[in-house]
Design a protein around this motif. Structure first.
Motif, PDB file in Angstrom:
ATOM      1  N   GLU A 190     -20.097 -53.680 -22.057  1.00  0.00           N
ATOM      2  CA  GLU A 190     -19.605 -54.513 -20.954  1.00  0.00           C
ATOM      3  C   GLU A 190     -19.553 -53.732 -19.636  1.00  0.00           C
ATOM      4  O   GLU A 190     -19.482 -54.305 -18.567  1.00  0.00           O
ATOM      5  N   ASP A 191     -19.612 -52.381 -19.749  1.00  0.00           N
ATOM      6  CA  ASP A 191     -19.574 -51.551 -18.544  1.00  0.00           C
ATOM      7  C   ASP A 191     -20.972 -51.252 -18.014  1.00  0.00           C
ATOM      8  O   ASP A 191     -21.123 -50.535 -17.024  1.00  0.00           O
ATOM      9  N   VAL A 246     -15.472 -38.579 -22.538  1.00  0.00           N
ATOM     10  CA  VAL A 246     -15.199 -37.855 -21.289  1.00  0.00           C
ATOM     11  C   VAL A 246     -13.959 -38.460 -20.618  1.00  0.00           C
ATOM     12  O   VAL A 246     -13.032 -37.748 -20.212  1.00  0.00           O
ATOM     13  N   ILE A 247     -13.904 -39.773 -20.579  1.00  0.00           N
ATOM     14  CA  ILE A 247     -12.769 -40.409 -19.891  1.00  0.00           C
ATOM     15  C   ILE A 247     -11.475 -40.244 -20.703  1.00  0.00           C
ATOM     16  O   ILE A 247     -10.394 -40.060 -20.137  1.00  0.00           O
ATOM     17  N   LEU A 248     -11.599 -40.245 -22.029  1.00  0.00           N
ATOM     18  CA  LEU A 248     -10.411 -39.998 -22.863  1.00  0.00           C
ATOM     19  C   LEU A 248      -9.837 -38.607 -22.578  1.00  0.00           C
ATOM     20  O   LEU A 248      -8.634 -38.442 -22.405  1.00  0.00           O
ATOM     21  N   VAL A 249     -10.736 -37.626 -22.516  1.00  0.00           N
ATOM     22  CA  VAL A 249     -10.277 -36.260 -22.254  1.00  0.00           C
ATOM     23  C   VAL A 249      -9.700 -36.176 -20.840  1.00  0.00           C
ATOM     24  O   VAL A 249      -8.639 -35.581 -20.618  1.00  0.00           O
ATOM     25  N   TYR A 250     -10.394 -36.800 -19.898  1.00  0.00           N
ATOM     26  CA  TYR A 250      -9.937 -36.777 -18.494  1.00  0.00           C
ATOM     27  C   TYR A 250      -8.499 -37.313 -18.388  1.00  0.00           C
ATOM     28  O   TYR A 250      -7.634 -36.720 -17.758  1.00  0.00           O
ATOM     29  N   GLU A 251      -8.256 -38.434 -19.041  1.00  0.00           N
ATOM     30  CA  GLU A 251      -6.929 -39.066 -18.940  1.00  0.00           C
ATOM     31  C   GLU A 251      -5.868 -38.268 -19.709  1.00  0.00           C
ATOM     32  O   GLU A 251      -4.718 -38.193 -19.282  1.00  0.00           O
ATOM     33  N   LEU A 252      -6.250 -37.707 -20.846  1.00  0.00           N
ATOM     34  CA  LEU A 252      -5.244 -37.083 -21.710  1.00  0.00           C
ATOM     35  C   LEU A 252      -5.082 -35.583 -21.476  1.00  0.00           C
ATOM     36  O   LEU A 252      -4.157 -34.967 -22.016  1.00  0.00           O
ATOM     37  N   LEU A 253      -5.975 -34.995 -20.670  1.00  0.00           N
ATOM     38  CA  LEU A 253      -5.942 -33.540 -20.490  1.00  0.00           C
ATOM     39  C   LEU A 253      -4.575 -33.015 -20.028  1.00  0.00           C
ATOM     40  O   LEU A 253      -4.100 -32.009 -20.560  1.00  0.00           O
ATOM     41  N   PRO A 254      -3.904 -33.683 -19.071  1.00  0.00           N
ATOM     42  CA  PRO A 254      -2.591 -33.162 -18.675  1.00  0.00           C
ATOM     43  C   PRO A 254      -1.624 -33.100 -19.856  1.00  0.00           C
ATOM     44  O   PRO A 254      -0.833 -32.171 -19.978  1.00  0.00           O
ATOM     45  N   ARG A 255      -1.726 -34.067 -20.769  1.00  0.00           N
ATOM     46  CA  ARG A 255      -0.828 -34.071 -21.937  1.00  0.00           C
ATOM     47  C   ARG A 255      -1.203 -32.985 -22.942  1.00  0.00           C
ATOM     48  O   ARG A 255      -0.385 -32.552 -23.739  1.00  0.00           O
ATOM     49  N   LEU A 256      -2.455 -32.590 -22.931  1.00  0.00           N
ATOM     50  CA  LEU A 256      -2.884 -31.489 -23.803  1.00  0.00           C
ATOM     51  C   LEU A 256      -2.471 -30.152 -23.197  1.00  0.00           C
ATOM     52  O   LEU A 256      -2.003 -29.267 -23.894  1.00  0.00           O
ATOM     53  N   GLU A 288     -26.607 -23.446 -18.248  1.00  0.00           N
ATOM     54  CA  GLU A 288     -25.467 -23.795 -17.395  1.00  0.00           C
ATOM     55  C   GLU A 288     -25.822 -24.824 -16.327  1.00  0.00           C
ATOM     56  O   GLU A 288     -24.989 -25.633 -15.937  1.00  0.00           O
ATOM     57  N   GLU A 289     -27.071 -24.770 -15.882  1.00  0.00           N
ATOM     58  CA  GLU A 289     -27.479 -25.778 -14.877  1.00  0.00           C
ATOM     59  C   GLU A 289     -27.425 -27.174 -15.481  1.00  0.00           C
ATOM     60  O   GLU A 289     -26.973 -28.128 -14.853  1.00  0.00           O
ATOM     61  N   LYS A 290     -27.895 -27.273 -16.708  1.00  0.00           N
ATOM     62  CA  LYS A 290     -27.878 -28.588 -17.370  1.00  0.00           C
ATOM     63  C   LYS A 290     -26.448 -29.024 -17.678  1.00  0.00           C
ATOM     64  O   LYS A 290     -26.102 -30.197 -17.538  1.00  0.00           O
ATOM     65  N   GLN A 291     -25.626 -28.066 -18.086  1.00  0.00           N
ATOM     66  CA  GLN A 291     -24.212 -28.421 -18.349  1.00  0.00           C
ATOM     67  C   GLN A 291     -23.593 -29.007 -17.085  1.00  0.00           C
ATOM     68  O   GLN A 291     -22.925 -30.034 -17.125  1.00  0.00           O
ATOM     69  N   THR A 292     -23.844 -28.328 -15.948  1.00  0.00           N
ATOM     70  CA  THR A 292     -23.264 -28.777 -14.680  1.00  0.00           C
ATOM     71  C   THR A 292     -23.844 -30.132 -14.280  1.00  0.00           C
ATOM     72  O   THR A 292     -23.109 -31.039 -13.860  1.00  0.00           O
ATOM     73  N   PHE A 293     -25.160 -30.258 -14.434  1.00  0.00           N
ATOM     74  CA  PHE A 293     -25.812 -31.503 -14.046  1.00  0.00           C
ATOM     75  C   PHE A 293     -25.230 -32.689 -14.834  1.00  0.00           C
ATOM     76  O   PHE A 293     -24.870 -33.724 -14.268  1.00  0.00           O
ATOM     77  N   TRP A 294     -25.086 -32.505 -16.151  1.00  0.00           N
ATOM     78  CA  TRP A 294     -24.610 -33.636 -16.964  1.00  0.00           C
ATOM     79  C   TRP A 294     -23.112 -33.862 -16.803  1.00  0.00           C
ATOM     80  O   TRP A 294     -22.620 -34.978 -16.961  1.00  0.00           O
ATOM     81  N   TRP A 295     -22.383 -32.814 -16.465  1.00  0.00           N
ATOM     82  CA  TRP A 295     -20.958 -32.988 -16.136  1.00  0.00           C
ATOM     83  C   TRP A 295     -20.834 -33.877 -14.907  1.00  0.00           C
ATOM     84  O   TRP A 295     -20.118 -34.871 -14.899  1.00  0.00           O
ATOM     85  N   LYS A 296     -21.590 -33.489 -13.856  1.00  0.00           N
ATOM     86  CA  LYS A 296     -21.507 -34.255 -12.601  1.00  0.00           C
ATOM     87  C   LYS A 296     -21.984 -35.677 -12.822  1.00  0.00           C
ATOM     88  O   LYS A 296     -21.381 -36.636 -12.322  1.00  0.00           O
ATOM     89  N   THR A 297     -23.080 -35.819 -13.548  1.00  0.00           N
ATOM     90  CA  THR A 297     -23.630 -37.157 -13.791  1.00  0.00           C
ATOM     91  C   THR A 297     -22.602 -38.015 -14.538  1.00  0.00           C
ATOM     92  O   THR A 297     -22.370 -39.179 -14.184  1.00  0.00           O
ATOM     93  N   SER A 298     -21.980 -37.438 -15.563  1.00  0.00           N
ATOM     94  CA  SER A 298     -21.005 -38.217 -16.353  1.00  0.00           C
ATOM     95  C   SER A 298     -19.828 -38.630 -15.474  1.00  0.00           C
ATOM     96  O   SER A 298     -19.369 -39.781 -15.538  1.00  0.00           O
ATOM     97  N   CYS A 299     -19.339 -37.697 -14.658  1.00  0.00           N
ATOM     98  CA  CYS A 299     -18.203 -38.028 -13.780  1.00  0.00           C
ATOM     99  C   CYS A 299     -18.608 -39.116 -12.788  1.00  0.00           C
ATOM    100  O   CYS A 299     -17.845 -40.058 -12.546  1.00  0.00           O
ATOM    101  N   ASP A 300     -19.813 -38.975 -12.216  1.00  0.00           N
ATOM    102  CA  ASP A 300     -20.297 -39.989 -11.263  1.00  0.00           C
ATOM    103  C   ASP A 300     -20.370 -41.358 -11.926  1.00  0.00           C
ATOM    104  O   ASP A 300     -19.921 -42.360 -11.377  1.00  0.00           O
ATOM    105  N   LEU A 301     -20.965 -41.401 -13.111  1.00  0.00           N
ATOM    106  CA  LEU A 301     -21.128 -42.691 -13.794  1.00  0.00           C
ATOM    107  C   LEU A 301     -19.765 -43.330 -14.077  1.00  0.00           C
ATOM    108  O   LEU A 301     -19.612 -44.547 -14.037  1.00  0.00           O
ATOM    109  N   GLY A 310     -17.087 -42.774 -12.303  1.00  0.00           N
ATOM    110  CA  GLY A 310     -16.324 -42.941 -11.059  1.00  0.00           C
ATOM    111  C   GLY A 310     -15.075 -42.075 -11.016  1.00  0.00           C
ATOM    112  O   GLY A 310     -14.046 -42.464 -10.466  1.00  0.00           O
ATOM    113  N   ILE A 311     -15.154 -40.880 -11.619  1.00  0.00           N
ATOM    114  CA  ILE A 311     -14.013 -39.957 -11.572  1.00  0.00           C
ATOM    115  C   ILE A 311     -14.406 -38.689 -10.834  1.00  0.00           C
ATOM    116  O   ILE A 311     -15.596 -38.390 -10.698  1.00  0.00           O
ATOM    117  N   GLU A 312     -13.382 -37.930 -10.386  1.00  0.00           N
ATOM    118  CA  GLU A 312     -13.671 -36.707  -9.637  1.00  0.00           C
ATOM    119  C   GLU A 312     -14.369 -35.681 -10.538  1.00  0.00           C
ATOM    120  O   GLU A 312     -14.148 -35.675 -11.751  1.00  0.00           O
TER     121      GLU A 312
END
Ligand code: NAP
Length: 322
Positions: A107-108, A122-132, A290-303, A305-307
């Motif tokens: 649906e997204d 990714v979003i689960l970790v993003y939201e729960l990271l402060p609690r971890l 590391e370039e690919k790790q960074t690229f896919w990190w940024k891409t995932s965050c962009d997709l 809509g998170i920082e």
């Protein structure tokens, strides 16, 4: 019996079936008192399934989570974050996963395998990271992965026997193959795990509050992972391949995941890949790029809509300034 706050809080996705259900049984059988939150799509089916297996020293709660809906992921994390007193998460086991026989859009608007196996985590970790991080220093994120993220394993697909993550074809519009998209989603997960580990290590290993472990449970053909395959494939997996010496039973696969989640031998080890024999091993060569790790990190965050900069989720103001 321990109260909720004295218990180690574990969140386990995909706990109602296959490897997740085996992990649940193995955690329940430990002496350590846990509060285990089962994050599943079907609450009623899960209630029925666990009815007679929860010993009196363990506490189990079932919450709705559908990883193919970011709205569902958000309501799940909200129900954790809004608890009073606050819930501190000790172990987050991201086990749920899927192989889609046909190209399916969520649906997204994302291809389903990529969303369920990677983006939603990714979003689960993003939201729960402060609690971890608040539960640190022994808290853990377990990413349930597969050797199929590596080239040269598994069947050849479309002339390629390696995962190829193609930014132009994330939604499968150019080409779709169930196995290739599964493999890509698992490679994306390894990139994510290593990048996250580096962020958590920014202040040095001693200051790290959360460990990230990537786990390969081994090939367990009798789970429901191939549920969308044709009848012959299913019969072959369940009744023929399951006898092959290189395959595992679901409880053996589940044991690798619970080992990664709870073994004292792995205390304070992070950014590591655990193979099906519970050994620290190398993931694919590509996954260390590391370039690919960074690229896919940024891409995932962009997709999503998170920082891209998660420092504020990991470190307090003082730690950021120092
Ligand atoms: N079996 C293997 O050989 C093998 C090998 C390597 C890695 N793995 C990995 O191990 C993990 C568990 O797989 P399995 O073999 O145990 O397969 P499984 O029996 O099919 O279990 C998958 C679990 O994921 C859940 N799930 C699927 N889509 C979901 C969604 N949209 N939202 C929430 N939960 C969802 C399923 O819930 P429902 O019951 O509601 O569908 C189920 O609980 C997966 O990450 C898989 O990639 C498996």
């Amino acid at each position: 019996m321990s109260g909720v706050s004295e218990r180690k809080l574990v969140i386990l996705t995909g706990a109602n079936s296959g490897l997740g259900f085996e992990v649940l049984k193995q955690l329940l059988n430990q002496q350590t008192p846990y509060h285990i939150i089962l994050a599943v799509r079907n609450i009623h089916q899960t209630e029925v399934k666990i009815k007679s297996i929860v010993p009196s020293h363990q506490l189990v709660e079932i919450l709705k989570l559908d990883l193919s809906s970011l709205t569902s992921v958000k309501s799940f994390t909200q129900s954790i974050l809004s608890r009073k007193p606050p819930l501190h998460v000790n172990i987050l086991i991201l086990n749920a996963g899927v192989v889609k026989a046909t190209l399916t859009e969520t649906e997204d608007g994302f291809e389903q395998t990529f969303q369920v196996n990677h983006l939603a985590n990714v979003i689960l970790v993003y939201e729960l990271l402060p609690r971890l991080t608040e539960s640190g220093p022994d808290s853990k994120i377990i990413l349930v992965n597969s050797s199929l993220h590596k080239p040269g394993t598994g069947a050849k697909e479309h002339g390629e026997n390696r995962p190829i993550m193609d930014i132009e074809n994330l939604n499968g519009s150019k080409m779709y193959s169930p196995l290739l998209f599964y493999r890509n989603s698992k490679l994306a997960q390894v990139f994510f795990g290593y990048y996250l580990d580096k962020l958590l290590n920014k202040k040095g290993e001693k200051e790290r509050k959360v460990d990230v472990l990537i786990v390969e449970p081994g090939f367990c053909p009798t789970t429901e992972l191939a549920r969308e395959s044709g009848i012959f494939t299913k019969l072959f997996l369940k009744y023929i391949l399951s006898w092959a010496p290189f395959t595992k039973t679901p409880d053996q696969g589940g044991a690798v995941i619970s080992y990664a989640a709870t073994s004292p031998e792995l205390k304070n080890k992070s950014g590591i890949y655990i193979n099906k024999s519970c050994q620290i091993d190398r993931s694919s060569d590509e996954s260390y790029d590391e370039e690919k790790q960074t690229f896919w990190w940024k891409t995932s965050c962009d997709l999503l809509g998170i920082e891209e900069d998660w420092s504020g989720l990991i470190f307090n103001q003082n730690e950021i300034l120092n």
